[in-house]
Scaffold this active site. Structure first.
Site, PDB file in Angstrom:
ATOM      1  CG  HIS A 193       0.546   6.377  -0.496  1.00  0.00           C
ATOM      2  ND1 HIS A 193      -0.645   6.890  -0.991  1.00  0.00           N
ATOM      3  CD2 HIS A 193       0.224   5.797   0.699  1.00  0.00           C
ATOM      4  CE1 HIS A 193      -1.625   6.626  -0.127  1.00  0.00           C
ATOM      5  NE2 HIS A 193      -1.126   5.966   0.887  1.00  0.00           N
ATOM      6  CG  HIS A 253      -1.673   1.269   1.417  1.00  0.00           C
ATOM      7  ND1 HIS A 253      -2.903   1.512   0.825  1.00  0.00           N
ATOM      8  CD2 HIS A 253      -1.391   2.398   2.122  1.00  0.00           C
ATOM      9  CE1 HIS A 253      -3.332   2.706   1.160  1.00  0.00           C
ATOM     10  NE2 HIS A 253      -2.418   3.263   1.956  1.00  0.00           N
ATOM     11  CD  GLU A 254       2.045   3.452   3.647  1.00  0.00           C
ATOM     12  OE1 GLU A 254       2.275   4.545   3.089  1.00  0.00           O
ATOM     13  OE2 GLU A 254       1.036   3.262   4.351  1.00  0.00           O
ATOM     14  CG  HIS A 257       5.745  11.670  -5.078  1.00  0.00           C
ATOM     15  ND1 HIS A 257       7.008  11.655  -4.539  1.00  0.00           N
ATOM     16  CD2 HIS A 257       5.477  12.974  -5.350  1.00  0.00           C
ATOM     17  CE1 HIS A 257       7.478  12.887  -4.471  1.00  0.00           C
ATOM     18  NE2 HIS A 257       6.580  13.702  -4.962  1.00  0.00           N
TER      19      HIS A 257
END
Length: 228
Positions: A103, A99-100, A107
């Protein structure tokens, strides 16, 4: 008295939902933390593997203290994972790590909701604190302009929460697709990771509902103060 105003009832459903969401993420993460993946990858290895697959070789994966403090830092371009995720081979840890990385991909691709959220963080940090000061001053001294300014500034926090929802849901969707496509998780393991990420997503939904409820309460208090 202000603290016993009946408008507080607006917050009760939101507080119940928030408490439920927090219990849900804790219990779900704990459940799937006890189930190790067949692939045997740790959370740190999964994050590194996925980052490298997208050419993000220069984004380090670091250890951070705390529980469920995992996050991607877009300012410093660093992935930070808690020890429960960094070292663990569990389905829960792998889901969080993926999940991270979602991100980080957002970006990299300049995903619009993420860019908007990041750009308004300084404004929200400033306005959310100032909003309460202005609102309370306006309430106690009967100054409508301060009441209105407090409500307007607090609205920034609501907007931030609303923008956060697509960011978090998109990161989770990316994570689940990647975990299956890269052969990191299989079958029921994917379902377990989805359960963890769905529970985590509910905490953001609960935060949004709470922010909206708080804004409604401020509006009700403001109207009651004017009537009096």
């Amino acid at each position: 008295m202000f603290y016993y105003d009946s408008s507080f009832i607006v917050l009760i459903p939101a507080l119940i939902i928030s408490a439920w969401a927090q219990m849900k993420i804790t219990s779900t993460f704990n459940k799937y933390s006890r189930i190790n993946s067949m692939g045997g990858y740790t959370g740190a290895q999964v994050a590194r593997k996925l980052l490298d697959s997208h050419g993000l070789f220069d984004v380090p994966v670091e250890l951070i203290s705390g529980k469920l403090t995992d996050h991607y830092d877009p300012t410093n371009r660093v992935m930070r994972l808690s020890s429960d995720v960094y070292y663990s081979t569990s389905v829960a840890s792998i889901g969080v790590a993926a999940h991270e990385t979602g991100h980080a991909f957002q970006h990299q691709e300049r995903y619009s909701p993420l860019i908007i959220r990041n750009s308004i963080v300084p404004i929200v940090n400033f306005s959310s604190n100032l909003s309460w000061i202005l609102f309370f001053l306006g309430f106690f001294f009967g100054l409508p302009n301060l009441l209105n300014m407090g409500i307007i500034l607090f609205s920034a926090a609501v907007i931030f929460q609303l923008v956060t929802l697509p960011v978090e849901f998109n990161a989770s969707n990316r994570a689940l697709i990647l975990l299956e496509d890269k052969g990191i998780l299989y079958g029921n393991e994917i379902k377990g990771a989805k359960s963890v990420l769905s529970a985590a997503a509910m905490t953001y939904v609960a935060a949004t509902i709470t922010a909206i409820a708080q804004l409604l309460r401020l509006i009700i208090l403001s109207n009651n103060r004017r009537d009096n």
